[in-house]
Enzyme design. Structure first.
Site, PDB file in Angstrom:
ATOM      1  N   GLY A 102      24.027  44.899  -9.353  1.00 21.60           N
ATOM      2  CA  GLY A 102      23.908  46.135 -10.140  1.00 21.60           C
ATOM      3  C   GLY A 102      25.134  47.012  -9.924  1.00 21.60           C
ATOM      4  O   GLY A 102      25.542  47.230  -8.788  1.00 21.60           O
ATOM      5  N   ARG A 161      24.650  39.182 -12.129  1.00 20.78           N
ATOM      6  CA  ARG A 161      23.844  38.563 -11.069  1.00 20.78           C
ATOM      7  C   ARG A 161      23.916  37.062 -11.358  1.00 20.78           C
ATOM      8  O   ARG A 161      23.627  36.641 -12.469  1.00 20.78           O
ATOM      9  CB  ARG A 161      22.403  39.053 -11.130  1.00 20.78           C
ATOM     10  N   ASP A 219      23.220  43.871  -1.424  1.00 17.72           N
ATOM     11  CA  ASP A 219      22.676  42.818  -0.582  1.00 17.72           C
ATOM     12  C   ASP A 219      22.952  41.402  -1.117  1.00 17.72           C
ATOM     13  O   ASP A 219      23.456  40.536  -0.402  1.00 17.72           O
ATOM     14  CB  ASP A 219      21.167  43.094  -0.487  1.00 17.72           C
ATOM     15  N   THR A 252      26.162  50.144  -4.093  1.00 21.94           N
ATOM     16  CA  THR A 252      24.851  50.100  -4.747  1.00 21.94           C
ATOM     17  C   THR A 252      24.268  51.511  -4.716  1.00 21.94           C
ATOM     18  O   THR A 252      24.477  52.237  -3.743  1.00 21.94           O
ATOM     19  CB  THR A 252      23.875  49.125  -4.044  1.00 21.94           C
ATOM     20  N   ASP A 285      21.272  52.101  -4.280  1.00 23.25           N
ATOM     21  CA  ASP A 285      20.026  52.064  -3.498  1.00 23.25           C
ATOM     22  C   ASP A 285      20.174  52.578  -2.060  1.00 23.25           C
ATOM     23  O   ASP A 285      19.176  52.904  -1.423  1.00 23.25           O
ATOM     24  CB  ASP A 285      19.470  50.634  -3.445  1.00 23.25           C
ATOM     25  N   ASP A 315      20.748  50.877   0.556  1.00 25.26           N
ATOM     26  CA  ASP A 315      19.870  50.029   1.372  1.00 25.26           C
ATOM     27  C   ASP A 315      20.624  48.994   2.193  1.00 25.26           C
ATOM     28  O   ASP A 315      20.050  47.991   2.606  1.00 25.26           O
ATOM     29  CB  ASP A 315      18.847  49.315   0.458  1.00 25.26           C
ATOM     30  N   ARG A 342      15.041  49.844  -5.631  1.00 25.83           N
ATOM     31  CA  ARG A 342      14.517  48.516  -5.275  1.00 25.83           C
ATOM     32  C   ARG A 342      13.460  48.661  -4.182  1.00 25.83           C
ATOM     33  O   ARG A 342      12.491  49.376  -4.398  1.00 25.83           O
ATOM     34  CB  ARG A 342      15.657  47.599  -4.854  1.00 25.83           C
TER      35      ARG A 342
HETATM   36  O1  F6P Z   1      20.190  47.549  -7.029  1.00 22.55           O
HETATM   37  C1  F6P Z   1      20.424  48.509  -8.013  1.00 22.55           C
HETATM   38  C2  F6P Z   1      19.270  48.584  -8.975  1.00 22.55           C
HETATM   39  O2  F6P Z   1      19.564  49.572  -9.931  1.00 22.55           O
HETATM   40  C3  F6P Z   1      17.897  48.834  -8.337  1.00 22.55           C
HETATM   41  O3  F6P Z   1      17.711  50.186  -8.014  1.00 22.55           O
HETATM   42  C4  F6P Z   1      16.988  48.322  -9.414  1.00 22.55           C
HETATM   43  O4  F6P Z   1      15.756  47.895  -8.860  1.00 22.55           O
HETATM   44  C5  F6P Z   1      17.742  47.156  -9.983  1.00 22.55           C
HETATM   45  O5  F6P Z   1      19.116  47.355  -9.643  1.00 22.55           O
HETATM   46  C6  F6P Z   1      17.635  46.985 -11.475  1.00 22.55           C
HETATM   47  O6  F6P Z   1      18.295  45.830 -11.823  1.00 22.55           O
HETATM   48  P1  F6P Z   1      18.668  45.426 -13.321  1.00 22.55           P
HETATM   49  O7  F6P Z   1      19.799  46.302 -13.769  1.00 22.55           O
HETATM   50  O8  F6P Z   1      19.057  44.004 -13.210  1.00 22.55           O
HETATM   51  O9  F6P Z   1      17.444  45.683 -14.147  1.00 22.55           O
END
Ligand code: F6P
Length: 319
Positions: free
Chosen positions: A11, A72, A103, A125, A127, A129, A171
Site C-alpha cells: 500500500g 502487491r 510488512d 505505510t 499503519d 505497524d 490493518r
Molecule cells: O497497509 C496500508 C493499508 O491501507 C491498510 O491500512 C489497509 O488495510 C490496506 O492497506 C488496504 O489495502 P488495499 O489498498 O489493497 O485495499
C-alpha cells in the site's frame, strides 16, 4: 558498490516520493548510479527498471503516492519469483536494493537478503505497524487526514445531536485510531489491541447523554471489525440516532506533512549509507528522534505494540 536500485511496494503512503528522492540524491551524492524499479516486486520480476537522474526526482517531495508505482505481488512470495527478481537485478548490474514499504515488502527484502542480495528496508505505510521504528512514513499524514475529516463530521454531529462512528484504516494495528481518537477527543476508541465490551461503550454513551451531551464520536479501527456493525449495535442498544463514515483510501493520499517529508528524507538517505557501509538485511527507523537500524529478520519476528500509556490516557480523558 557502483549501482543501487530502489522500489516501493504494498500500500502506498504519503512521503514515499520524498524517500525515493532521498535514495536517489544521496546515492548520486556518493557517485552511485541509482535505478528505479517500477511497480514493486512485480516490476522487478518483469524487468521494469530504469536509470534515475537528479531531475527524475525533482518536484516530487510534496506529492503523495509513489512515482515508482506500487503493487502487491503474489509471485514474489515464491522461490521462483525471487529467482527471477535476482536475475533481473544481476542483468541490470544492480548491487544493492532499497525497499520502501510495509510488512509484506519487508518479507520480500528478507528473502532477497537470505539469497545473498544486499537489501535494506525503509518503513513506509500509513499503519505505523512496523517494529524497529517509532513512526513509519505516511502515518503522520494519514493521521492529519483523519483529523480533518473528523473535525468536519463533528460539526454535523453537533448540529444533529447524533452519534458518529468513524472507521479508520490500520490493518491489524490500532495506531491510527488511537492517535486520531486522542487528537480529536473521541468518546470511545475501539482498537484490536484492547478488548472491549459493547455494554461498556453503550453505558459511557448513556452517561454522556444524561449529562446533556447529545453528540458523540466513536473511532473504530478496521482491525476490530466493521464500523457499520458497531453503529447498528449502538442504535439497537441505545435508540440514539447513529451514522457511520468509513474513511477508506482517502487516508492513503494527499501531500505529505512536513514530519513525513523529513522522516522519509532521513530514512531514505540512511538506507543508502548502510549499503555503502556494506550492510545487508537491515531495516532503518527512528527511535527517540535518533536514526536506528535493525536486522530485518529480527524486526519481522517482533510484534508491533501500541503505546499503552497513550491508550490509558485516552480513556482517562474521555470519561
Ligand atoms: O497497509 C496500508 C493499508 O491501507 C491498510 O491500512 C489497509 O488495510 C490496506 O492497506 C488496504 O489495502 P488495499 O489498498 O489493497 O485495499
Amino acid at each position: 558498490m557502483k549501482r543501487i536500485g530502489v522500489l516501493t511496494s504494498g500500500g502506498d503512503s504519503p512521503g514515499m516520493n520524498a524517500a525515493i528522492r532521498a535514495v536517489v540524491r544521496k546515492g548520486m551524492f556518493h557517485n552511485l548510479e541509482v535505478y528505479g524499479i517500477y511497480n514493486g516486486y512485480a516490476g522487478l520480476i518483469a524487468g521494469n527498471i530504469k536509470k534515475l537522474e537528479l531531475g527524475s526526482v525533482g518536484d516530487i517531495i510534496h506529492r503523495g503516492g509513489t512515482m515508482l508505482y506500487s503493487a502487491r505481488c503474489e509471485e514474489f512470495k515464491t522461490p521462483e519469483g525471487q529467482k527471477k527478481g535476482i536475475e533481473q537485478l544481476k542483468k541490470f548490474g544492480i548491487e544493492g536494493l532499497v525497499v520502501i514499504g510495509g510488512d509484506g515488502s519487508f518479507q520480500g527484502a528478507k528473502k532477497l537478503t537470505e539469497q545473498g542480495y544486499p537489501t535494506i528496508g525503509v518503513p513506509g505505510t500509513i499503519d505505523n505497524d512496523i517494529p524497529g521504528t517509532d513512526f513509519t512514513i505516511g502515518f503522520d499524514t494519514a493521521l492529519n487526514t483523519i483529523i480533518g475529516a473528523i473535525d468536519k463530521i463533528r460539526d454535523t454531529a453537533t448540529s444533529h445531536e447524533r452519534t458518529y462512528i468513524i472507521e479508520v484504516m490500520g490493518r491489524d494495528a490500532g495506531d491510527l485510531a488511537l492517535w486520531a481518537g486522542l487528537a480529536d477527543g473521541a468518546e470511545t476508541i475501539l482498537i484490536p489491541e484492547a478488548k472491549h465490551e459493547m455494554e461498556d461503550v453503550v453505558q459511557k454513551l448513556k452517561r454522556g447523554h444524561e449529562r446533556g451531551k447529545k453528540h458523540s464520536i466513536i473511532i473504530v479501527a478496521e482491525g476490530v471489525g466493521s464500523g457499520g456493525d458497531v453503529a447498528n449495535k449502538i442504535e439497537e442498544m441505545t435508540g440514539f440516532e447513529t451514522r457511520v463514515t468509513v474513511l477508506g483510501h482517502i487516508q492513503r493520499g494527499g501531500s505529505p506533512t512536513a514530519a513525513d517529508r523529513v522522516l522519509a528524507s532521513r530514512l531514505g538517505a540512511r538506507a543508502v549509507e548502510l549499503l555503502l557501509e556494506g550492510k545487508a538485511g537491515r531495516t532503518v527507523g527512528i527511535e527517540n528522534n535518533k536514526l536506528v537500524d535493525y536486522d530485518i529478520t529480527e524486526v519481522l519476528g517482533r510484534k508491533h505494540a501500541i503505546d499503552e500509556g497513550m491508550y490509558r490516557l485516552s480513556e482517562e480523558l474521555s470519561i
